[in-house]
Enzyme design. Sequence first.
Site, PDB file in Angstrom:
ATOM      1  N   LYS A 167       0.813  -1.220   0.000  1.00  0.00           N
ATOM      2  CA  LYS A 167       0.000   0.000   0.000  1.00  0.00           C
ATOM      3  C   LYS A 167       0.844   1.268   0.000  1.00  0.00           C
ATOM      4  O   LYS A 167       0.463   2.282  -0.588  1.00  0.00           O
ATOM      5  CB  LYS A 167      -0.959  -0.006   1.198  1.00  0.00           C
TER       6      LYS A 167
ATOM      7  N   LYS B 130      -2.963   1.495   9.161  1.00  0.00           N
ATOM      8  CA  LYS B 130      -3.231   0.485   8.137  1.00  0.00           C
ATOM      9  C   LYS B 130      -2.012  -0.384   7.869  1.00  0.00           C
ATOM     10  O   LYS B 130      -0.871   0.094   7.860  1.00  0.00           O
ATOM     11  CB  LYS B 130      -3.667   1.169   6.830  1.00  0.00           C
TER      12      LYS B 130
ATOM     13  N   GLY C  64      -9.999  -4.993   3.642  1.00  0.00           N
ATOM     14  CA  GLY C  64     -10.525  -4.366   4.846  1.00  0.00           C
ATOM     15  C   GLY C  64      -9.881  -4.862   6.131  1.00  0.00           C
ATOM     16  O   GLY C  64     -10.249  -4.439   7.224  1.00  0.00           O
TER      17      GLY C  64
ATOM     18  N   HIS D 222     -17.037   5.413  -0.764  1.00  0.00           N
ATOM     19  CA  HIS D 222     -16.033   4.536  -1.359  1.00  0.00           C
ATOM     20  C   HIS D 222     -16.385   4.362  -2.830  1.00  0.00           C
ATOM     21  O   HIS D 222     -17.392   3.741  -3.167  1.00  0.00           O
ATOM     22  CB  HIS D 222     -16.041   3.187  -0.636  1.00  0.00           C
TER      23      HIS D 222
ATOM     24  N   LYS E 218     -17.481  -4.883   1.895  1.00  0.00           N
ATOM     25  CA  LYS E 218     -18.553  -4.393   1.033  1.00  0.00           C
ATOM     26  C   LYS E 218     -19.766  -5.326   1.080  1.00  0.00           C
ATOM     27  O   LYS E 218     -19.616  -6.547   1.144  1.00  0.00           O
ATOM     28  CB  LYS E 218     -18.044  -4.266  -0.405  1.00  0.00           C
TER      29      LYS E 218
ATOM     30  N   ASN F 247      -6.483  -2.973  -6.352  1.00  0.00           N
ATOM     31  CA  ASN F 247      -6.691  -4.422  -6.249  1.00  0.00           C
ATOM     32  C   ASN F 247      -6.313  -5.034  -7.595  1.00  0.00           C
ATOM     33  O   ASN F 247      -6.975  -4.778  -8.601  1.00  0.00           O
ATOM     34  CB  ASN F 247      -8.139  -4.737  -5.894  1.00  0.00           C
TER      35      ASN F 247
ATOM     36  N   ARG G 152      -6.652  -7.701  -9.311  1.00  0.00           N
ATOM     37  CA  ARG G 152      -7.406  -8.934  -9.586  1.00  0.00           C
ATOM     38  C   ARG G 152      -8.805  -8.560 -10.042  1.00  0.00           C
ATOM     39  O   ARG G 152      -9.172  -7.382 -10.027  1.00  0.00           O
ATOM     40  CB  ARG G 152      -7.507  -9.766  -8.306  1.00  0.00           C
TER      41      ARG G 152
ATOM     42  N   VAL H  76     -15.062  -8.885  -6.641  1.00  0.00           N
ATOM     43  CA  VAL H  76     -16.347  -9.533  -6.388  1.00  0.00           C
ATOM     44  C   VAL H  76     -17.454  -8.801  -7.146  1.00  0.00           C
ATOM     45  O   VAL H  76     -18.341  -9.400  -7.738  1.00  0.00           O
ATOM     46  CB  VAL H  76     -16.670  -9.545  -4.881  1.00  0.00           C
TER      47      VAL H  76
END
Length: 461
Positions: A117, A159, A166, A209, A237, A291, A293, A296
């Site tokens: 990150k 973080k 998350g 978000h 989410k 992300n 990838r 979802v």
Amino acid sequence: MTIRSLLVANRGEIAVRIIKAAQALGIRTVQVHSAADADMLAVKLADEAIDIGPPAAKKSYLNIDAVIGAAKSARVDAIHPGYGFLSENADFADAVEAAGIIFVGPRADAIRLLGDKVAAREVAKRAGVPTVPGSDGRVSGIGAAREIADKTGFPIMIKAAAGGGGRGIRIANDMAELESQYPLASAEALAAFGDGGLYLEKVIARARHVEVQILGDGENVVHCYERECSPQRRRQKVWEEAQAFLLPDSVRQELCASAVALAREVKYRGAGTVEYLYDDETQEFYFIEVNTRIQVEHPVTEMITGIDLVQEMIRVAGGAKLSVDQRDIVPRGHAIECRINAEDVSRDFMPTPGRITRLNVPEGEGVRFDTMLYAGYSIPPFYDSLLGKLIVWAESRDACLDRLRKALQHLEIGGVPTTVSLHLALANDESVRRGAFHTRFLEGWLEAEFSRQSQSKSEVA
């Protein structure tokens, strides 16, 4: 190289999704599975299935040697990791390529860079993308954390540098909480990700978000517009929309352009998502993470653009150029996705594995249900509780909400408690219909809803 055979290194609904996309391209599919997943739908749909180990994910779906061994024995051309498990593991991507197999996703160096990150924030800065005020890099210790907190003010978010999904996040509201939470966050990050490194970000109050879907082939990059993902519970989410409701067009254009600029900075290949926090009051947005990838929530983007993101990933991994140009991508209508989980909402969302006794899936124009379920299937207790995603599209958001409500009323999953009732309540909620939500909205909504239910039960008693 044209991909003729593909191994799916995942499970559940995303494995089913990948198999269907690959078979539509005429590609032979091989599904790996743990001993607990021998009867899952993806196993039944694939051309071949291979058992790679015991139920525990670390001994099966997270076992790199077992996955690659299965790929070699099945003589596949490529491996698709889906989301979760090994999907953002750069070492896995390296191992796949070293075995002479194509990894369907970004190159390992991009995963490694954007998966950290702190490093991703530096890439964002180079690309001219605004970042949330906080530490310039990894924090060297509690002393440095105090100095940063003095500059940014509270509340502040601690973080994990290597975190995701998350996890590895704590919020400090004052200096005392920062000092107590900092070592706990580091220990949690080390346990979860094997990396105890931390960085700090100022908390943006009542932020939304918003994320941008990107596609790249290593040279060209396009965006497929943005998604609204604010309704979250414990930073996970729950409900997603495309496009983001009430987002000014000027902000939308700037947001999407910034995501493309960031992806070009690393010559991105495959599908990915650039995530942001958006402040309604100031109309400013801040980069959070990438992300590397498929997400979802990718179906809502597919519904408004007509692009099959999974097929595009497979084509690009095989050496093809993007099949779409930016000017060809024109969003139409509105789409909403509800994540349907095997959880008991009345018992603090306790996971509820069990046998599916009945399944009635709504059908019709603009309705899609991506799932791993079939009547008689027994949900194993070892994995994530996601059963499927109900996705609905319509010409307008109001029409989409109306269609969603009807679809939820006709969705029947017998045998286990699910979150269908939660989504039906949200679809009927006036604040949701107005789009008046932010990342902390759902938890407050749930607290108020449970309070009303408790009061109602007391009055009846």
